[in-house]
Scaffold this active site. Structure first.
Site, short mmCIF file in Angstrom:
data_model
loop_
_atom_site.label_atom_id
_atom_site.label_comp_id
_atom_site.label_asym_id
_atom_site.label_seq_id
_atom_site.Cartn_x
_atom_site.Cartn_y
_atom_site.Cartn_z
CG HIS A 511 -1.76 1.18 1.41
ND1 HIS A 511 -3.12 1.17 1.17
CD2 HIS A 511 -1.48 2.46 1.82
CE1 HIS A 511 -3.62 2.37 1.41
NE2 HIS A 511 -2.64 3.17 1.81
CD GLU A 512 1.57 3.64 3.65
OE1 GLU A 512 1.77 4.70 3.01
OE2 GLU A 512 0.54 3.45 4.32
CG HIS A 515 0.23 6.29 -0.68
ND1 HIS A 515 -0.78 6.96 -1.32
CD2 HIS A 515 -0.33 5.76 0.45
CE1 HIS A 515 -1.90 6.85 -0.63
NE2 HIS A 515 -1.65 6.12 0.45
CG HIS A 518 0.10 8.73 -6.90
ND1 HIS A 518 -1.02 9.05 -6.18
CD2 HIS A 518 -0.08 9.31 -8.12
CE1 HIS A 518 -1.84 9.77 -6.92
NE2 HIS A 518 -1.29 9.96 -8.11
#
Length: 730
Positions: A511-512, A515, A518
């Site tokens: 998940h991180e 990010h 991104h």
């Protein structure tokens, strides 16, 4: 500090860089939403050359990829550097405002985007360090620095002459021949000035400024109380019999070196592990109360603080012309209104509660008449029921999920999807446990940025997991690439032992990292909307989407290998994990939605309603009762430690994780339907329209450009096991 930071709120260099938090994270202190009128005199700021002598923030960081020289930065360097940055910012803003030439896109809009570089430099570092390696000195500095930023950013947003120049350029927007990125920068700059109150009457601006100043201090106090109360809880265990059920690696991790003593804390990773494994019900009760009663009494009581925050936000929203703070916040998000966000949450809560009641009944049947299931029992007995129903013990997975291998698995997914590489590099770090990589585009050899990872819990570090930046991407004159970090709070293993992860921790790492990608892959030239820019209920999508790859069989086959033997995780174990994946979803979904509804209800209050509240717990209990939340299920965050919304950037926005789950479930379904989780065409669209595009367009348009259609909720319900079974035809 760039315009993005100023127009989106005070202290935003910190708040925005740390806003990309995982579903279990506690994000950083919040930016105030709007700012102070120019007519209000700014405080005199003085800083001498002697105070700045040898200050590393005043030097160019040209070595080691532009990573901050952490070993040279001392606590005493921050305040002088902030003051100098503020003075330089004032000069830059004054030059824009008093420019004798007619307002143009370059001399006004781009100039605002580029203003405050020196201040951004120090604040990004300060914001990160105070969340990973804080101390009493830094904590005191937060209380001094953030009010300075609040006043300064207030003056910018409420500066009437500056706003007139922005208005003048915006009025000509259709005649300027701007490209898409230029046009978006102009649109966002104008919109944020208006949303921050630039068009308000002077007396209203003054009232809003006073509210912002008070909020700046309150949100800092809230975060400090939570940190101190969390670190203050330590449960010492001297009798090993009380540790029955705990795995050897967990026992070793919490054992005090050289002593026959074990220490339990309420850091999330320790808490969840103990509540799941621990057989001693009395200790579970103490841990349960220690966790849920943090910052709820005594010197660290956040109750009065959060009530005052809610009251001030409600009043500010009214001054801004909105029904509530939630209405203000959601006006530019995908949900549009708090009522629509609430309706969405309730639509998922209904099947979640029904499933949770079934889960409760299964656990009570296992307990029998010995005692009635309570909140401290849920984690523990859920794991027992899981083992019974699926012959599955999550601890059996951990030897296959060694940290280094898991991280390499995430890197490999990024390489196959986006054609990027990760090469280990030696650069300075803020803590010895941090590791770093150079990220490159394999097709062009272009340097995309630096990725850094800080994986372990420690007393100086806030809880949860998050992504942050030490430098943002910008390509105005010079192509500056980002420096991104991922932060987890894994339990440090005993000396010489590997770091073995539970599967939910594996998902959090992916998940991180989503990010992080991104931020790293952005092709937006203006820092105002590069990287993780976008509405709150969209920016979790790129992170949550990447979680889906973590559990795919062909991905597991690459990274899920036994740390001792190298054996690939057995397919039978994977099948059991998949079969059990929807287990306890009633609980997990309900606890999340309970917190989300708390958030909305606090921020849907009118000023009159907020003023009538005197007891935070009584209000919280009423909200939970209104929605029929089971008494055995605590909301994921109770109000007094809900730092996402009272000390972070998620106010009226915690629902965003579940809203984004519609997007990530629907988005990954496209790859499954294509029959290839690395489908080149889909991966190309995903890279172009999601990971590279920042806030280039409105979020729903970016999603449609990737997916080809609007998302549907069915994949989300199916993944969580809530989809209705359809009869088999024929």
């Amino acid at each position: 500090m760039t315009t993005k930071h100023f127009l989106l709120g005070s202290a935003a260099a910190l708040a925005l860089s740390l806003s990309a938090c995982s579903k279990k994270a506690d994000p950083a202190p919040e930016a105030a939403a709007v700012t102070e009128p120019a007519s209000t005199a700014l405080p005199d700021i003085t800083v001498t050359d002697a105070e700045l002598a040898g200050n590393p923030f005043r030097a160019a960081w040209t070595d080691s990829y532009g990573v901050p020289p952490f070993s040279q930065i001392k606590d005493e360097h921050y305040l002088p550097a902030v003051k100098k940055g503020l003075l330089e910012l004032r000069t830059e803003i004054s030059a824009i405002e008093s420019n004798p030439d007619a307002p143009t896109f370059d001399n006004t809009i781009v100039a605002l985007d580029q203003a405050g570089g020196a201040l951004t430099k120090v604040m990004l570092t300060f914001g990160n360090i105070t969340n990973t390696d804080t101390n009493d000195t830094l904590s005191a500095l937060e209380s001094e620095i953030y009010p300075l930023l609040t006043r300064e950013t207030d003056a910018i947003s409420f500066n009437p002459d500056l706003f007139k120049r922005v208005q003048a350029v915006y009025a000509q927007r259709d005649r300027l021949g701007l490209d898409e990125q230029d046009a978006r920068l102009l649109e966002l700059t104008y919109r944020e000035f208006v949303r921050n109150g630039a068009a308000l009457a002077p007396d209203v601006k003054a009232q809003v400024a006073e509210i912002n100043a008070e909020l700046s201090g309150l949100t800092t106090d809230f975060g400090r109380n939570l940190l101190l109360s969390t670190k203050a809880f330590k449960l010492e265990v001297a009798d090993p019999a009380q540790l029955a059920g705990l795995s050897d690696d967990f026992r070793n991790a919490i054992k005090v070196d050289g002593e026959d003593k074990w220490v339990l804390t309420v850091d999330r990773s320790v808490y969840e592990t103990f509540m799941t494994q621990g057989e001693n019900r009395e200790l579970r009760q103490k841990m349960f109360d220690g966790y849920r009663l943090r910052a709820s009494s005594g010197e660290f009581d956040n109750g009065p603080i959060l009530i005052r925050i809610a009251q001030l936000r409600a009043k500010r929203a009214e001054l801004m012309g909105y029904k509530s703070h939630a209405a203000y916040q959601l006006a530019t998000r995908m949900a549009k209104t708090p009522e629509q966000a609430e309706a969405f949450l309730v639509s998922v809560l209904t099947p979640a509660l029904e499933r949770a009641k079934e889960e409760r009944a299964d656990m009570q049947a296992m307990i029998g008449d010995e005692f009635q299931l309570e909140g401290q029992d849920w984690w523990h007995y859920a794991e027992k029921v899981r083992a019974e129903k699926y012959a599955f013990d999550g601890n059996v997975l951990k030897p296959y999920f060694e940290l280094g291998a898991v991280r390499q698995g995430a890197f490999d997914v990024a390489t196959k999807l986006f054609n990027v590489s990760f090469t280990p590099i030696e650069v300075e770090t803020w803590n010895p446990v941090v590791q770093s990589w150079d990220v490159e585009d394999l097709a062009t050899g272009e340097h995309l940025g630096v990725f850094m990872a800080d994986m372990y819990a420690r007393d100086s570090k806030r809880g949860g997991a998050w992504m942050s930046t030490f430098r943002e991407a910008s390509n105005v004159g010079e192509n500056i690439r980002p420096i991104v970090s991922n932060n987890l709070n894994l339990i440090t293993p005993a000396k010489g032992e590997p770091t073995l992860m539970a599967y939910d921790e594996v998902e959090t790492l992916f998940h991180e990292f989503g990010h992080g990608l991104h931020g790293l892959l952005t092709k937006i030239k203006y820092s105002t909307f590069s990287g993780l820019d976008g509405p709150r209920d969209y920016t979790e999508f790129p992170a949550q989407l990447l979680e889906h790859w973590a559990g795919e069989p062909e991905v597991l086959a690459q990274y899920a290998r036994h740390y001792e033997t190298g054996e690939i995780i057995p397919q039978a174990l994977v099948d059991k994990m998949k079969a059990a994946s929807t287990f306890n979803q009633g609980f997990e979904t309900t606890e999340f939605i309970a917190a989300s509804l708390l958030d909305l209800r606090w921020h849907m209050l009118s000023p009159e309603e907020a003023a009538a509240i005197t007891d935070a717990r009584a209000f919280e209990k009423q909200v939970l009762d209104d929605y029929g939340i089971l008494p055995e299920i605590e909301p994921r965050y109770r109000s007094q430690y809900f730092s996402h919304i009272f000390a972070g950037g998620y106010s009226a926005g915690y629902y965003a994780y579940l809203w984004s789950a519609i997007l990530d479930s629907d988005g990954f379904a496209a790859f499954k339907q294509a029959g290839d989780i690395y489908d080149p065409e889909l991966a190309g669209k995903l890279k172009k329209w999601v990971y590279e595009s920042g806030g280039l367009r409105e979020a729903d348009e970016l999603y449609r450009n990737f997916r080809g259609s609007d998302p549907t909720i069915e994949p989300l319900l199916e993944i969580r096991g809530f989809a209705e079974e359809k009869p088999i035809e024929g």
